[in-house]
Write an enzyme that holds these catalytic residues in place. Structure first.
Site, PDB file in Angstrom:
ATOM      1  CE  LYS A  27      -4.280  -1.360  -0.102  1.00 50.08           C
ATOM      2  NZ  LYS A  27      -4.061  -2.762  -0.439  1.00 50.08           N
ATOM      3  CE1 TYR A  55     -11.149  -5.964   3.463  1.00 44.91           C
ATOM      4  CE2 TYR A  55     -11.138  -4.265   1.784  1.00 44.91           C
ATOM      5  CZ  TYR A  55     -10.852  -4.675   3.069  1.00 44.91           C
ATOM      6  OH  TYR A  55     -10.278  -3.805   3.965  1.00 44.91           O
ATOM      7  CG  ASP A  85      -1.728  -3.768   8.217  1.00 45.34           C
ATOM      8  OD1 ASP A  85      -2.492  -4.403   8.964  1.00 45.34           O
ATOM      9  OD2 ASP A  85      -1.921  -3.638   6.989  1.00 45.34           O
ATOM     10  CG  ASN A 143      -1.521  -8.757   3.766  1.00 49.50           C
ATOM     11  OD1 ASN A 143      -0.451  -8.465   3.245  1.00 49.50           O
ATOM     12  ND2 ASN A 143      -2.336  -7.843   4.281  1.00 49.50           N
ATOM     13  CG  ASP A 156      -8.479  -0.771   2.751  1.00 47.77           C
ATOM     14  OD1 ASP A 156      -9.519  -1.409   2.995  1.00 47.77           O
ATOM     15  OD2 ASP A 156      -7.358  -1.136   3.124  1.00 47.77           O
ATOM     16  CD1 TRP A 178      -6.749 -15.785   7.127  1.00 47.84           C
ATOM     17  CD2 TRP A 178      -4.826 -16.913   7.137  1.00 47.84           C
ATOM     18  NE1 TRP A 178      -6.617 -16.356   8.375  1.00 47.84           N
ATOM     19  CE2 TRP A 178      -5.438 -17.054   8.401  1.00 47.84           C
ATOM     20  CE3 TRP A 178      -3.604 -17.537   6.907  1.00 47.84           C
ATOM     21  CZ2 TRP A 178      -4.864 -17.792   9.435  1.00 47.84           C
ATOM     22  CZ3 TRP A 178      -3.043 -18.280   7.923  1.00 47.84           C
ATOM     23  CH2 TRP A 178      -3.653 -18.411   9.181  1.00 47.84           C
TER      24      TRP A 178
END
Length: 846
Positions: free
Chosen positions: A208, A324, A387, A416, A285, A381
């Site tokens: 990101k 999602y 984060d 992830n 997001d 997953w």
């Protein structure tokens, strides 16, 4: 990808200033439902007879003999194609035969399942035969042979074995989709080798915080140096038979017009020129026009026709929808997912995170989404990503994944990971195993094998750190310290204390062993800040066990001296909060034992319980050390619930005994102006027995600050109860004070530079303190004969105690050199002054 950044780091976003970039106007209120259930890790350790393979093969039959390869191997068939991958065996012209074949015909002759990646491996007296359904399958056979050759079972020769193996899921891998510092290039390359070694075949590049991946710079080409690195990543993936998927995240500022469509295609062309042959588009997001599902599917279908099919060598697209997670997805036929199902080309794979952002993989969540998107979902997953909890390093087993699922339920699975790439390998070792042979997946056994694989030279030390570094404290919680038994000081056996001491000794030793022996220095560099705090945690634990023994002797002076030395300073606590471990059992043992001893010590001195409180309520995190943050008299810290508020939720305090309560002050939320995490409709109640509750203030609406003062009521419990409300945010409390100490209630005068803080020296709670850097003076009430001073003295300087008569003359003066001090009052003493630096916990009049 993860809204985990918002789900648990909203505190930082709200307290540290305005949201940045794509987070502007993003709805923080919808993302607070991660489960607080902590389920035990399933599975059991297995004796693999010296042959621990990962992933676990579908079929493995061991024979009786061994093949001597000390004279080397000679390559036959397609073996030369894999010569670079076979460096673990010496090559020799007259060596043992090692044949490598792949293709549908060769696979059919050997009974290899007709799936990409499937293979057969045979080692017997005639040599070694590797057969893949395709080239990737042959490569996987080589990787299995490598593990066999490097296993303990290969001592004295390769064991005779026949393996028939294939992947259960067609796509298995990793998405670099977290918020935070993207992985360094060297770490990415190391991870790609890791993926190939353990048969993962997909790496989605989508960090990101890569500006050229996301808004607003997604329209721009990568600078030359970064473009060169992407070429290297593509090549590394090619060598390891991993599909490199480059993702773009344009939704926050995309304009649904021809110009931005051309911008997107041009960016794809640039990436194609760098060698990329697989692409994904993330619409997660975001807010605003970019969330329009009709526009999204129109764009994807056009890209599929104009770019994917036109190129001919580009893989089908992957998309992450805005909806999602089931938490906020519209379930109706008008919802985004249903629109995807009706209008999106069937070749496009659709990501899904489950019922919430970080959640277990279940048949139920897949059935829910699959029925709407009209295809098996691609599961994303959010583990071991941190984060949302960057103070944690996730090193526990991979579990919470249903083992009955098939390709009818999901088309692929990616993990992830953390921004700490090397430390993520332990979890990825489990992901590789689960996605290859789902039905046979054994979480505990995989974790035990992974520890030995990653740090074989210091496995036990790494295991000690890892088993106490699993839980997030809040959000997607994981079991931790499951082999360690802690206790409360009122009820324990010598055996329990001895076992816990041994564990704390292992904790203290582990960082030094890893520092000395761990060969993976990149991993060690990632672990090092946590290891430093881990060692200190072990030392605190050992001192606590020693202190319990001292406490039980009744030696007041020795106990208090040890107690203040074992407290965490503000700097200690800040360092621990930044790099936590042992949050489920080890640190709570320390906190609870220190609290219990301080309370018992105060009672021993005074005959009364201390005026302290502990957090209670319907949120599971109130049982953790986090509840202290609303009881620390610091409005800059806060307790947070860690899950969405629901009907009947409440947050309160237990005063320990029945008390006359005349004042309650509560500061809700992370701030008192615009925070979303609070009970916007509530009632303040009290109870003597915890069963029958009476109102103090009712029908409180949209109040961050709640204050009650009135005629005393007999209460042991005080709580704030949530009433009817549509709000589903988390709940946060900065301060929950009952009967806060007031100067007018003391009955005598106190003088200090900070007179309000000085009152904590007289609040009958040894858990609070006043740090005096100058002079603290107080009147002596009638009938007092002596004071017990509970102090912590700095290493330098000294504290002097003076007693004064009513006319101000000095009656006595003495130096204080110990934290526990009994001050006998001189005849006629009217006041006492403490002069010099000291932390004053309690001044007890007797």
């Amino acid at each position: 990808m993860t809204r985990t950044r918002f789900a648990l780091l909203a505190a930082g976003l709200l307290l540290c200033g305005p949201l940045s970039g794509q987070e502007t106007d993003f709805d923080l209120a919808a993302q607070r439902s991660e489960s607080q259930d902590v389920r035990p890790v399933p599975g059991h350790a297995v004796d693999h007879g010296g042959l621990p393979l990962n992933p676990v093969p579908h079929s493995l039959v061991r024979g009786e003999g061994r093949l001597d390869v000390s004279g080397g191997v000679r390559l036959r068939g397609e073996g030369t194609r894999f010569a670079a991958d076979l460096g673990f065996l010496p090559l020799a012209r007259k060596g043992v035969a090692l044949s490598v074949e792949f293709g549908a015909k060769a696979a059919a002759r050997c009974g290899v399942k007709p799936l990409s990646g499937a293979y057969a491996l045979r080692i017997d007296g005639s040599g070694i035969a590797l057969t893949g359904y395709d080239e990737r399958g042959a490569f996987y056979a080589v990787q299995t042979l490598r593990q066999i050759a490097e296993s303990p079972a290969a001592a004295g020769g390769l064991p005779f074995v026949e393996i028939a193996d294939y992947p259960d899921l067609p796509t298995r891998g990793v998405v670099e989709g977290f918020y935070g510092t993207p992985w360094p290039h060297a770490v990415r390359l190391s991870l790609i080798d890791f993926y190939g070694r353990f048969k993962m075949n997909s790496y989605l590049y989508g960090p990101k915080d890569d500006p050229y991946h996301s808004s607003p710079d997604w329209r721009l080409p990568y600078p030359e140096s970064e473009a060169r690195q992407i070429r290297e990543l593509v090549e590394a993936c090619r060598r390891n038979y991993v599909d490199f998927v480059w993702a773009i995240h344009p939704g926050q500022d995309i304009r649904w017009n021809e110009e931005d469509y051309r911008n997107l295609v041009r960016k794809f062309e640039w990436m194609y020129d760098l060698g990329v042959r697989a692409f994904a588009i993330f619409f997660d997001d975001i807010s605003g026009d970019g969330t329009d599902p009709g526009r999204q599917t129109e764009l994807l279908n056009r890209l599929d026709a104009d770019f994917v099919r036109a190129k001919g060598d580009v893989a089908p697209l992957v998309v992450c929808p805005t909806d999602y997670s089931r938490l906020w997805a519209n379930p109706t036929p008008q919802g985004s997912l249903a629109i995807y199902g009706r209008t999106l080309d069937p070749s496009v794979r659709v990501f899904w995170t489950g019922d919430v952002v970080c959640s277990d993989l279940t048949p139920e969540t897949l059935a829910w989404v699959d029925s709407r998107i009209g295809r098996p979902a691609f599961y994303w997953w959010n583990y071991p990503v941190t984060d949302y909890a960057r103070h944690i390093l996730m090193q526990g087993p991979v579990y919470g994944l249903d083992t009955t699922l098939t390709t009818d339920d999901l088309c692929g699975f990616v993990s992830n990971p953390m921004e700490h790439g090397e430390a993520s390998k332990l979890a990825l070792y489990g992901v590789a195993d689960y996605t290859w042979n789902t039905a046979a997946y054994n979480p505990i056994d995989n974790w035990e094998r992974g520890l030995a694989e990653l740090v074989p030279e210091a496995r036990e030390a790494y295991r000690t750190f890892a088993i106490h570094s699993c839980d997030t404290e809040t959000g997607y919680r994981r079991d931790e310290s499951w082999e360690t038994e802690t206790f409360r000081i009122a009820d324990y056996t010598p055996g329990q204390a001895a076992a816990l001491r041994e564990e704390f000794e292992r904790v203290v030793a582990a960082p030094g062993v890893l520092e000395e022996r761990c060969a993976n220095r990149e991993l060690l560099a990632e672990l090092r800040p946590w290891l430093a705090e881990f060692r200190k945690l072990g030392e605190r634990g050992l001192r606590t066990l020693d202190l319990i023994a001292c406490y039980e002797t009744g030696d007041d002076a020795a106990f208090w001296c040890g107690y203040v030395r074992n407290r965490m300073s503000a700097a200690d606590r800040s360092a621990y909060e930044a790099h936590k471990s042992g949050t489920m059992k080890l640190q709570p043992f320390y906190e609870q034992a220190m609290d219990d001893m301080a309370a018992g010590f105060f009672t021993r001195l005074t005959g009364d319980r201390p005026a302290s409180a502990r957090g209670i309520g319907s949120f599971p995190t109130l049982a953790t050390t986090q509840s202290r943050l609303m009881l620390d008299h610091d409005p800059g810290t806060f307790y947070t619930s860690g899950r969405a508020q629901q009907a009947g939720d409440w947050i309160g305090v237990d005063l320990g005994t029945l008390r006359e309560v005349s004042e309650v002050t509560i500061l809700q939320g992370r701030n008192s102006t615009d925070d979303v995490d609070y009970f916007d409709h509530a009632r303040l109640e009290y109870s003597a027995d915890g069963r029958t509750w009476h109102p103090l203030l009712d029908d409180l609406r949209r109040q961050y600050v709640i204050e009650w003062c009135g005629e005393p009521v007999g209460a042991r419990y005080v709580r704030l109860l949530r009433l009817d409300s549509p709000r589903t945010n988390w709940a946060a409390v900065r301060s929950f004070e009952v009967n806060p100490v007031r100067a007018e209630r003391l009955g005598f005068r106190v003088e200090a530079a900070d007179a309000e803080r000085a009152l904590y020296a007289f609040d009958r709670d040894p858990g609070t303190s006043f740090r005096s850097d100058g002079r603290l003076a107080f009147e002596v009430p009638d009938g007092v004969r002596e004071y017990v001073l509970l102090l912590d003295l700095p290493g330098e300087g000294g504290l002097r105690v003076r007693q004064f008569a009513a006319d101000g003359s000095v009656l006595s003066e003495m130096a204080v050199g110990e934290p526990f001090f009994r001050l006998a009052l001189a005849d006629g003493a009217a006041s006492v002054a403490l002069e010099g630096p000291a932390e004053v916990f309690e001044i007890i009049a007797r």
